[in-house]
Design a protein around this motif. Structure first.
Motif, short mmCIF file in Angstrom:
data_model
loop_
_atom_site.label_atom_id
_atom_site.label_comp_id
_atom_site.label_asym_id
_atom_site.label_seq_id
_atom_site.Cartn_x
_atom_site.Cartn_y
_atom_site.Cartn_z
N ASP A 1 1.44 -6.11 -6.14
CA ASP A 1 1.40 -7.20 -6.42
C ASP A 1 3.03 -8.39 -4.95
O ASP A 1 4.16 -7.47 -4.61
CB ASP A 1 2.86 -7.18 -7.45
CG ASP A 1 2.88 -8.56 -8.50
OD1 ASP A 1 2.32 -9.48 -8.21
OD2 ASP A 1 4.15 -8.01 -9.00
N HIS A 2 1.83 -8.93 -4.76
CA HIS A 2 2.41 -9.99 -3.86
C HIS A 2 4.22 -9.46 -2.34
O HIS A 2 4.94 -9.49 -2.94
CB HIS A 2 3.51 -11.34 -4.51
CG HIS A 2 2.71 -12.18 -5.37
ND1 HIS A 2 1.34 -12.50 -4.94
CD2 HIS A 2 2.43 -11.90 -6.39
CE1 HIS A 2 0.72 -12.86 -5.82
NE2 HIS A 2 1.26 -12.50 -7.66
N GLY A 3 3.08 -8.65 -2.13
CA GLY A 3 3.83 -8.08 -1.00
C GLY A 3 4.76 -6.64 -0.96
O GLY A 3 5.75 -6.28 -0.59
N SER A 4 4.60 -5.82 -2.16
CA SER A 4 5.31 -4.67 -2.54
C SER A 4 4.20 -4.22 -3.35
O SER A 4 3.29 -4.71 -4.25
CB SER A 4 6.30 -5.42 -4.22
OG SER A 4 5.93 -5.55 -4.79
N SER B 1 7.47 -2.50 6.37
CA SER B 1 6.11 -2.60 5.59
C SER B 1 4.97 -3.27 6.48
O SER B 1 3.61 -3.33 5.45
CB SER B 1 6.63 -4.24 5.29
OG SER B 1 6.72 -5.26 5.84
N ALA C 1 -1.88 -8.87 1.18
CA ALA C 1 -2.01 -9.20 0.15
C ALA C 1 -2.95 -8.97 -0.98
O ALA C 1 -3.05 -10.09 -2.31
CB ALA C 1 -3.02 -11.04 0.33
N GLU C 2 -2.44 -7.88 -1.47
CA GLU C 2 -3.70 -7.04 -2.41
C GLU C 2 -2.87 -6.93 -3.57
O GLU C 2 -1.42 -7.18 -3.75
CB GLU C 2 -3.85 -5.65 -2.19
CG GLU C 2 -4.74 -5.41 -1.41
CD GLU C 2 -7.06 -5.92 -0.83
OE1 GLU C 2 -7.08 -5.83 -1.88
OE2 GLU C 2 -6.53 -6.17 0.07
N SER C 3 -3.53 -7.16 -4.68
CA SER C 3 -2.82 -6.77 -5.82
C SER C 3 -3.70 -6.01 -6.80
O SER C 3 -4.69 -5.94 -6.47
CB SER C 3 -3.06 -8.23 -6.57
OG SER C 3 -3.69 -8.90 -6.88
#
Lengths: 261, 350
Positions: free
Chosen positions: B246-249, B342, B263-265
């Protein structure tokens, strides 16, 4: 290797047991009239009996191979109802008193037997009291030895060789003759030798089903028994011949029974 | 022209359910741990194990179809199999072994012997034609097995762990020759192996199997870069995590979230190379956004580097130098901090 200490009682009993086997053989060797050996062996009746014994026992072995190997294959490879019962029936002659086997053969193939009467009336074929009858009696008693030996060989062989042959395009018959049979060669040989030895020594079923006619149905064991009453020294010599043959069988199969040492 | 198989069957503890296709242009390797069902799948394609459901098609021709009951027996499928322990016929000479397939298919014996001799020449064994297989070394037997499988000109070549029975010294050489024969073989090629190196060297495409199921397929590079199972991750030697992006995590579990520059979700895999994982005795300061304490559960040497397994909220393996280990006095059961950047987290959809 450390030698095991033998308890005295065990040692005495074991030695007595061994003596029980050795003494009769010794008796045969010591008391045989060696000087008359040639004469006894070349007597016309003896030569006839010896020839008949060889022909009949070898014929019985060939017949046992022809029918016994496929039977063993079916027992080892095909699952069907009553397989165990059928196997028991085909190996029954191993434990059946041979005389009983002879009588059973008479009731089936005798002139008034189940199949015999039909053979007699339709084809004019009589089996009892002929050389063919001797072969039948010997086959009946000896074939089970071949069947169980070959079945054991088939069960213990690595069946993946058969699969490899199939991937190479071999049809069932080719797989059987070119892969299966060669791979169970040692079992086949052992089974055939055992079967032959048993056929050669056959007495009870033969005399019951085929009688005791010199030159026609009188095999070596029958001749030995008969000579015991008339010329017992000749019977000793013939016994010795049979003993030598049995020893030969033992030597031929030594790898199987005595380990490969 | 291709092999298409949809194999479903149960054999003992194995429950196989897999779809497989092999194209003419590629060498396909079935890769998986022992007991994954690779060999059974191979045997099913060869017609040696019946399917419960599914089909096997070769060049569009149905070899087996459980629904219609159609079954072409093994001996009428145009396949060549190299078995794991070769299964050379021990009672036949090397020449007769290689000629066997051609003889079985009706070729006259002198012609088959001539072709077999050519094949043995091609695999460098012309000096051994009259020998029995047990007089040959492992590497030589492997070559005979390959020649025997290839000689009848099959459409499909199946190899079951073709190098597993060889010792390390001969394996590299035999593998090189095998690669050459696979490349020149004009038909379809399927290799079973549990060795990732072997798979990567012999095949153009890997099909990874676990517990009778397909877990991943792709080129060796794709599979090693983006493992999709713990088995592959362990083979490649990377940390594989799964979670919700979800947005970078990426949320790995209720308690643990890692920061990832992606950028995946949605449902994703996150892969972290052990070399990107740093060890510290105290809470690290500075840039790493991913840092947490853990307990060392294993330390092992691997090719001049040390792999340290750390249990914690997110269990990870770190790869460090032996010098770092002795400086930090890291030992099993010790408390350490792990951290990684990250930007070192690879994220891709699950």
């Amino acid at each position: 290797m450390r030698r095991e200490r033998v308890p005295i009682a065990v040692g005495i009993l074991a030695a007595s047991g061994a003596a029980f086997f050795i003494l009769p053989l010794l008796g045969l060797i010591v008391r045989s009239p060696w000087g008359d050996a040639i004469k006894a062996l070349t007597a016309p009746d003896t030569v006839e009996a010896l020839k008949l014994s060889l022909v009949a026992s070898l014929s019985a072995t060939v017949i046992a191979l022809v029918f016994g190997v496929p039977l063993a294959w079916v027992f080892a490879r095909v699952e069907f109802r009553g397989r165990n019962l059928l196997r028991a029936l085909t190996t029954l002659p191993m434990v059946l008193p041979p005389v009983v086997g002879g009588i059973a053969l008479l009731l089936a193939f005798g002139r008034r037997g189940l199949v015999g009467s039909w053979l007699d009336s339709t084809f004019g074929i009589t089996l009892p009291f002929t050389t063919a009858g001797v072969v039948m009696a010997e086959t009946f008693v000896a074939m089970p030895f071949l069947i169980i030996t070959v079945e054991a060989g088939l069960r213990s062989m690595d069946r993946r060789y058969e699969e490899a042959a199939r991937t190479l395009g071999a049809k069932r018959w080719t797989v059987f003759t070119r892969v299966t049979l060669p791979l169970i060669g040692p079992s086949l040989f052992a089974g055939a030798v055992l079967c032959w030895a048993r056929a050669l020594g056959e007495f009870g079923a033969t005399i019951t089903f085929a009688g005791n006619f010199p030159g026609v149905t009188q095999t070596m064991p029958l001749a030995v028994y008969l000579l015991l009453g008339t010329d017992h020294e000749a019977s000793y010599i013939l016994s010795l011949v049979l003993l030598v043959i049995s020893l030969g069988v033992l030597v031929a199969l030594r790898h199987r029974w005595l380990g490969s040492a | 022209m291709s092999l298409e198989a949809n194999v479903r069957l149960t054999l003992g503890a194995l429950d196989l359910d897999i779809e497989l296709s092999v194209d003419e242009a590629e060498v396909v390797a079935l890769l998986g741990p022992n007991g994954a069902g690779k060999t059974t799948l191979l045997r099913a394609v060869a017609g040696l194990v019946p399917l419960t459901s599914g089909y096997v098609k070769l060049d569009g021709r149905v070899l087996e179809d459980a629904a219609s009951g159609k079954y072409v027996p093994t001996e009428r499928r145009s396949i060549g199999v190299v078995f794991q322990d070769y299964l050379l016929f021990p009672h036949l000479s090397v020449l007769a072994n290689v000629a066997f397939g051609m003889r079985s298919r009706g070729m006259p014996s002198h012609e088959a012997a001539e072709k077999a001799a050519q094949w043995l020449d091609r695999v460098g064994l012309s000096a051994y034609v009259q020998d029995k297989p047990d007089a040959l070394s492992g590497g030589q037997r492997q070559r005979v097995a390959l020649a025997r499988a290839l000689a009848p000109d099959p459409r499909l070549l199946l190899l079951d762990e073709p190098l597993a029975a060889l010792d390390v010294t001969t394996r590299a050489e035999v593998r090189r020759d095998l690669k050459r024969h696979l490349t020149t073989f004009p038909g379809l090629r399927l290799v079973v192996t549990h060795d990732p190196l072997e798979a990567a060297m012999l095949a153009d495409r890997l099909v990874v199997m676990e517990n009778g199921r397909l877990v991943q397929t792709g080129t060796p590079a794709e599979v090693t870069e983006r493992p999709r199972s713990q088995y592959v991750a362990d083979l490649v030697g990377v940390n594989l995590l799964r979670g919700q992006a979800d947005h970078g995590s990426v949320r790995i579990s209720d308690d643990s979230v890692i920061a990832a520059a992606a950028a995946e979700s949605g449902d994703v895999f996150a892969v972290i190379h052990p070399r990107a994982v740093a060890l510290h005795l105290r809470r690290p300061e500075g840039s790493p956004r991913n840092a947490w304490p853990g307990r060392v559960s294993g330390v092992e040497m691997l090719g001049g580097r040390v792999r340290v397994r750390v249990e914690g909220d997110v269990p990870l393996v770190a790869e460090v130098t032996p010098a770092a280990i002795s400086d930090m006095q890291v030992a099993e059961g010790g408390e350490v901090w792990v951290s990684f950047k990250s930007t070192d987290v690879g994220v891709y959809p699950a």
